[in-house]
Design an enzyme around this catalytic site. Structure first.
Site, short mmCIF file in Angstrom:
data_model
loop_
_atom_site.label_atom_id
_atom_site.label_comp_id
_atom_site.label_asym_id
_atom_site.label_seq_id
_atom_site.Cartn_x
_atom_site.Cartn_y
_atom_site.Cartn_z
N THR A 179 -30.06 -31.94 -23.68
CA THR A 179 -29.59 -32.91 -23.01
C THR A 179 -30.61 -33.10 -22.06
O THR A 179 -31.19 -32.36 -21.37
CB THR A 179 -28.22 -32.24 -22.36
OG1 THR A 179 -27.29 -32.43 -23.27
CG2 THR A 179 -27.90 -33.35 -21.23
N TYR A 229 -17.86 -26.46 -24.07
CA TYR A 229 -17.14 -27.77 -24.08
C TYR A 229 -15.88 -27.90 -24.96
O TYR A 229 -15.43 -26.90 -25.39
CB TYR A 229 -18.26 -28.65 -24.74
CG TYR A 229 -19.81 -28.68 -23.98
CD1 TYR A 229 -19.54 -29.20 -22.59
CD2 TYR A 229 -20.81 -28.06 -24.12
CE1 TYR A 229 -20.58 -29.03 -21.85
CE2 TYR A 229 -21.66 -27.98 -23.52
CZ TYR A 229 -21.96 -28.64 -22.23
OH TYR A 229 -22.84 -28.31 -21.38
N ASN A 276 -20.94 -23.48 -26.03
CA ASN A 276 -21.35 -23.51 -24.68
C ASN A 276 -20.11 -24.22 -23.69
O ASN A 276 -20.48 -24.87 -22.82
CB ASN A 276 -22.43 -24.43 -24.61
CG ASN A 276 -23.95 -24.19 -25.21
OD1 ASN A 276 -23.99 -23.02 -25.59
ND2 ASN A 276 -24.91 -24.67 -25.37
N ASN A 335 -20.27 -22.29 -18.59
CA ASN A 335 -18.98 -22.63 -18.50
C ASN A 335 -18.06 -21.87 -18.29
O ASN A 335 -17.02 -22.31 -18.80
CB ASN A 335 -19.06 -23.92 -19.47
CG ASN A 335 -19.85 -25.13 -19.04
OD1 ASN A 335 -20.16 -25.32 -18.03
ND2 ASN A 335 -20.53 -25.71 -20.14
N HIS A 348 -20.77 -30.18 -31.98
CA HIS A 348 -20.87 -29.31 -30.78
C HIS A 348 -19.63 -28.38 -30.45
O HIS A 348 -18.63 -28.87 -29.56
CB HIS A 348 -21.31 -30.08 -29.71
CG HIS A 348 -22.18 -29.16 -28.62
ND1 HIS A 348 -22.04 -27.84 -28.54
CD2 HIS A 348 -22.65 -29.69 -27.61
CE1 HIS A 348 -22.62 -27.37 -27.35
NE2 HIS A 348 -23.26 -28.61 -26.79
C1 FNR Z 1 -29.93 -27.18 -23.76
N1 FNR Z 1 -29.05 -26.72 -24.80
C2 FNR Z 1 -28.32 -27.58 -25.46
N2 FNR Z 1 -27.53 -27.01 -26.49
C3 FNR Z 1 -26.52 -28.08 -27.38
O1 FNR Z 1 -25.95 -27.50 -28.03
N3 FNR Z 1 -26.46 -29.18 -26.59
C4 FNR Z 1 -27.01 -29.80 -25.58
O2 FNR Z 1 -27.22 -30.75 -25.56
C5 FNR Z 1 -27.96 -28.98 -24.90
N4 FNR Z 1 -28.81 -29.23 -23.97
C6 FNR Z 1 -29.65 -28.45 -23.26
C7 FNR Z 1 -30.63 -29.06 -22.42
C8 FNR Z 1 -31.67 -28.17 -21.73
C9 FNR Z 1 -32.50 -28.76 -20.88
C10 FNR Z 1 -31.79 -26.81 -22.23
C11 FNR Z 1 -32.86 -25.99 -21.73
C12 FNR Z 1 -30.94 -26.40 -23.20
C13 FNR Z 1 -29.35 -25.38 -25.63
C14 FNR Z 1 -30.69 -25.39 -26.50
O3 FNR Z 1 -30.15 -26.12 -27.49
C15 FNR Z 1 -31.09 -23.84 -26.68
O4 FNR Z 1 -29.86 -23.30 -27.63
C16 FNR Z 1 -31.40 -23.11 -25.58
O5 FNR Z 1 -32.37 -23.71 -24.95
C17 FNR Z 1 -32.10 -21.74 -25.90
O6 FNR Z 1 -33.08 -22.01 -26.80
P1 FNR Z 1 -34.63 -21.82 -26.28
O7 FNR Z 1 -34.74 -22.79 -25.35
O8 FNR Z 1 -34.78 -20.27 -25.60
O9 FNR Z 1 -35.49 -21.97 -27.58
#
Ligand code: FNR
Length: 369
Positions: free
Chosen positions: A27, A182, A180, A237, A177
């Protein structure tokens, strides 16, 4: 140890991936009115060498919005905005899937013209954390309104329509999704779902809404273009479940039976949304725990390096690895891993909102040289 196993092809349902390094959904809150811009197209196209891009989550309806300037997939303008993105990624030879979401209780009444409360399985407010309002301010979460049973068919239909819209926008598939904290995750887990109708109570009943959504979307776009994201034992969350192994085993077996294109699991060792920089190791290993329950390919995400990703593949815990924060900062992450090059560091201050800075201005290796 060699990381060559990250560079072998993988069939993911209808998609043929040239390697196994995937861009995780991220996001970025840069789509005013829910419409991705020319800058969004540039950002995603810069990352087109990923085996697969999973987009930031896009709202399935106005009711589903939960972040300022998050994109949507429920009107013609949004579909046209996304078409620019998918065209730009395809022009560079990439593959891109839309992640679709309903924010549920993490939303806020300020998203509604009439001030309607966010909706949820039950009128239970998430403790800790805050809602992001449309003006980018942070406010206390509000006690949500529990959805009536008769409203749930409408939620399923909104997911189905958004998936169909994604295909119209040129996407190669859709990721639902259900992670997390939602709406779909809120239905799964028992600290947020205390319903007494057929969508609450037993594990079977709590899984019902997700499986109805999966069936409707699969019917509409094909199971081989559909993935599902789950975050067992993730606590973002304010999520909690009294029997995570029982619940998620049931859900994953049901998804396996439906032969969807892939299962996407988030590891709880990194905060599920990358909120912290440190990893904790005294937590469940989801890929290891659940991989054997799913017949198709499994993508694992959460705190991976090139080395640890390669090791997870070698151990048979996953078939592909998704990288989040590293892909924000390194448009050419795939090439950098391959040549063991240094990585750009991500800047947390520019994750959400704003324009080019921290979005399209991270240099690629050959540009930096
Ligand atoms: C996320 N993550 C995330 N997950 C998801 O399912 N939908 C989303 O829109 C988002 N948005 C999002 C924004 C930002 C800025 C971050 C840092 C993370 C979680 C992401 O997909 C991932 O699971 C985590 O960041 C862990 O992976 P890394 O960053 O350790 O490689």
């Amino acid at each position: 140890m060699s990381i060559d196993n990250l560079y072998t092809p993988l069939k993911l349902g209808a998609l043929e991936l040239p390697h196994r390094i995937i861009m995780a959904p991220l996001t970025r809150m840069r789509s005013p009115g829910g419409v991705p811009t020319a800058l969004s197209a540039e950002y995603y196209a810069q990352r087109a060498s990923a085996a697969l891009i999973v987009t930031e989550s896009a709202a399935i309806s106005a009711q589903a919005l939960g972040y300022p300037d998050m994109p949507g997939l429920y009107n013609a303008e949004q579909i046209a905005g996304w078409k620019r993105v998918t065209d730009a990624v395809h022009a560079k030879g990439g593959r891109i899937i839309a992640q679709i979401v309903h924010s549920g209780r993490t939303s806020h009444s300020s998203y509604s013209a009439s001030g309607a409360l966010a909706v949820a399985p039950s009128a239970i407010v998430p403790v800790g954390g805050q809602a992001f309002t449309p003006s980018f301010s942070l406010e206390a979460f509000e006690v949500p309104r529990a959805l009536e049973t008769h409203e749930l068919a409408g939620v399923v239909e909104s997911f189905r329509q958004a998936a169909e819209n994604a295909i119209s926008a040129g996407f190669d598939g859709v990721e639902i999704h259900s992670a997390n904290g939602y709406l779909l995750d809120q239905f799964l887990q028992d600290n947020s779902n205390q319903r007494t109708d057929e969508y609450g109570g037993s594990i079977d009943r709590r899984a019902r809404l997700l499986l109805e959504v999966v069936d409707a979307v699969a019917q509409s776009i094909g199971a081989d273009r559909l993935g599902v994201r789950l975050s067992p034992s993730g606590n973002f969350n304010d999520m909690r479940e009294s029997d995570p192994v029982g619940l998620f085993s049931h859900v994953i077996e049901a998804l396996s039976d439906r032969a969807i294109a892939y299962l996407h699991l988030i590891e709880p060792r990194a905060s599920s949304v990358g909120l912290g920089d440190d990893l904790s190791f005294d937590v469940a290993n989801n890929a290891r725990r659940f991989r054997r329950l799913f017949k198709g390919p499994v993508i694992s995400a959460g705190g991976y390096t090139a080395q640890s990703g390669s090791e997870a593949l070698a151990a048979g815990d996953a078939d592909a690895i998704a990288y989040g924060r590293m892909f924000i900062a390194n448009p050419d992450l795939v090439e950098r891993f391959k040549s063991s090059a240094d990585l750009n560091r991500y800047d947390r201050n520019t994750f959400y909102g704003g324009a080019e800075q921290g979005y399209t201005d991270y240099p690629a290796l050959n540009a930096a040289q």
